[in-house]
Design a protein around this motif. Structure first.
Motif, mmCIF file in Angstrom:
data_model
loop_
_atom_site.group_PDB
_atom_site.id
_atom_site.type_symbol
_atom_site.label_atom_id
_atom_site.label_comp_id
_atom_site.label_asym_id
_atom_site.label_seq_id
_atom_site.Cartn_x
_atom_site.Cartn_y
_atom_site.Cartn_z
ATOM 1 N N ASP A 98 -33.527 23.555 124.026
ATOM 2 C CA ASP A 98 -34.729 24.084 124.676
ATOM 3 C C ASP A 98 -34.451 24.534 126.106
ATOM 4 O O ASP A 98 -35.379 24.770 126.887
ATOM 5 C CB ASP A 98 -35.855 23.055 124.637
ATOM 6 N N GLY A 99 -33.154 24.635 126.445
ATOM 7 C CA GLY A 99 -32.778 25.016 127.800
ATOM 8 C C GLY A 99 -32.606 23.834 128.723
ATOM 9 O O GLY A 99 -32.053 23.978 129.820
ATOM 10 N N HIS A 100 -33.074 22.689 128.307
ATOM 11 C CA HIS A 100 -32.921 21.456 129.096
ATOM 12 C C HIS A 100 -32.237 20.393 128.239
ATOM 13 O O HIS A 100 -31.140 19.945 128.562
ATOM 14 C CB HIS A 100 -34.297 20.974 129.563
ATOM 15 N N TRP A 101 -32.864 20.011 127.158
ATOM 16 C CA TRP A 101 -32.266 19.093 126.200
ATOM 17 C C TRP A 101 -31.481 19.862 125.157
ATOM 18 O O TRP A 101 -31.938 20.888 124.642
ATOM 19 C CB TRP A 101 -33.340 18.268 125.497
ATOM 20 N N VAL A 102 -30.287 19.355 124.846
ATOM 21 C CA VAL A 102 -29.483 19.897 123.754
ATOM 22 C C VAL A 102 -29.194 18.751 122.800
ATOM 23 O O VAL A 102 -28.682 17.706 123.220
ATOM 24 C CB VAL A 102 -28.164 20.511 124.246
ATOM 25 N N ALA A 103 -29.548 18.944 121.528
ATOM 26 C CA ALA A 103 -29.337 17.908 120.508
ATOM 27 C C ALA A 103 -28.555 18.497 119.347
ATOM 28 O O ALA A 103 -28.941 19.526 118.793
ATOM 29 C CB ALA A 103 -30.668 17.356 120.013
ATOM 30 N N LEU A 104 -27.440 17.855 119.015
ATOM 31 C CA LEU A 104 -26.630 18.246 117.859
ATOM 32 C C LEU A 104 -26.957 17.322 116.698
ATOM 33 O O LEU A 104 -27.033 16.104 116.882
ATOM 34 C CB LEU A 104 -25.136 18.156 118.177
ATOM 35 N N VAL A 105 -27.126 17.906 115.534
ATOM 36 C CA VAL A 105 -27.338 17.137 114.310
ATOM 37 C C VAL A 105 -26.144 17.408 113.403
ATOM 38 O O VAL A 105 -25.911 18.544 112.983
ATOM 39 C CB VAL A 105 -28.643 17.524 113.607
ATOM 40 N N LEU A 106 -25.374 16.366 113.126
ATOM 41 C CA LEU A 106 -24.119 16.489 112.394
ATOM 42 C C LEU A 106 -24.151 15.635 111.141
ATOM 43 O O LEU A 106 -24.933 14.689 111.032
ATOM 44 C CB LEU A 106 -22.953 16.041 113.290
ATOM 45 N N SER A 107 -23.299 15.983 110.194
ATOM 46 C CA SER A 107 -23.178 15.158 108.996
ATOM 47 C C SER A 107 -22.757 13.748 109.391
ATOM 48 O O SER A 107 -21.955 13.546 110.299
ATOM 49 C CB SER A 107 -22.178 15.777 108.023
ATOM 50 N N ASP A 108 -23.321 12.772 108.703
ATOM 51 C CA ASP A 108 -23.024 11.373 109.001
ATOM 52 C C ASP A 108 -21.675 10.981 108.401
ATOM 53 O O ASP A 108 -21.346 11.370 107.270
ATOM 54 C CB ASP A 108 -24.114 10.476 108.425
#
Length: 312
Positions: A98-108
């Protein structure tokens, strides 16, 4: 030496809109999250479970934790998205930015970090995985990464900064070999040529071993194109740091490093020693209080190793 992650954020600490965006990527509501140890990021690092039983790994940060971490997450997202499915790496399921928070979602990955000091069986498994990974990632499947010489140019100038402003606690052997260390670093940097996608930060914290002994290499923000043997040589620094193995014998025995000019390997380790020596004297970066001590430990191990390698 393991990272101190007591200050790490947890899933519940993320803003509601970030958690909602992550759940949208996964496709269901998160009902459980377990923070993971290791590494130096002050952001989140959680294995999450959804209401329908799906699992994923989520890492997220904003500049409030560390100003550089969001850009590192962006780089990792770009690189991981381009990694081939046959490489021993996680899959990127999605990224929220969102320009401030960056969240990566990866395979477990249902695994753990290798035990340190390194156990022989796990070390052999990791070395084998790195050999297979080098084959899988040659030529580099990611075009938008720098060559390793460009990536490390500033880092390998560390000894020249030390020459200009030597710290009072400088290692005595390094103090009497500064000219040679500068020359070795220059030679090492110029020799790091290749078209393998290299991880560039392989150590126990960035590896997971599952119950079947399969190895996954995680955390890819620093990836660059370089020689196929680079990650193996970098891992041996971690092995040397933890103790218990003859790293010189491993260098001579392993298929990826056995044929490499010893002067090139010496140059690599000299350049890394300069980087760690130079950085270790700086104040801790925001949110990462233990990093400088870790860099100092790496520098000292490398300098002892270099003294042995050069016989000086």
């Amino acid at each position: 030496m393991q990272a101190n992650t007591r200050n790490r954020l947890r899933w519940r600490d993320l803003p509601v809109d970030v958690r909602s965006a992550v759940e949208k990527i996964i496709g269901d509501r998160v009902v459980d999250a377990v923070s993971q140890p290791g590494g130096y990021s002050p952001g989140t690092a959680d294995r999450v479970l959804t209401a329908n039983g799906r699992r994923a790994f989520v890492k997220a940060a904003s500049p409030a934790q560390n100003p550089d971490t969001p850009d590192m997450h962006r780089a990792e997202a770009r690189i991981t998205a381009a990694l081939p499915a046959y490489a021993p790496t996680p899959r990127l399921l999605g990224c929220h930015d969102d320009g401030h928070w960056v969240a990566l979602v990866l395979s477990d990955v249902d695994g753990r970090h290798p035990v340190t000091p390194w156990q022989a069986e796990e070390l052999d498994a990791v070395l084998g995985a790195l050999e297979r990974m080098a084959t899988a990632l040659t030529p580099s499947p990611v075009a938008e990464v720098p060559g390793i010489a460009d990536r490390l140019a500033d880092e390998f100038a560390g000894w020249r900064r030390v020459v200009d402003d030597p710290p009072p606690e400088l290692n005595p052997w390094a103090r009497t070999h500064l000219d040679e260390l500068c020359s070795w670093s220059d030679h090492g940097l110029a020799s790091l040529i290749g078209d393998t996608l290299c991880h560039v930060d392989v150590r126990a914290d960035n590896l997971l071993v599952d119950r079947a002994g399969r190895v996954t290499v995680v955390d890819w923000p620093w990836a660059a194109r370089g020689p196929a043997w680079l990650d193996t040589a970098m891992l041996l620094l971690d092995v040397r740091l933890q103790g218990g193995h003859d790293t010189e014998a491993l260098l001579r025995r392993l298929p990826l490093t056995a044929a490499v000019d010893p002067d090139v390997v010496t140059g690599l380790y000299a350049g890394l020693a300069g980087f760690f020596t130079d950085r270790a004297r700086l104040p801790p970066p925001p949110g990462i209080p233990t990093l400088r001590a870790f860099q100092h430990a790496q520098a000292e191990v490398l300098l002892t190793w270099l003294a042995e390698r050069t016989g000086s």
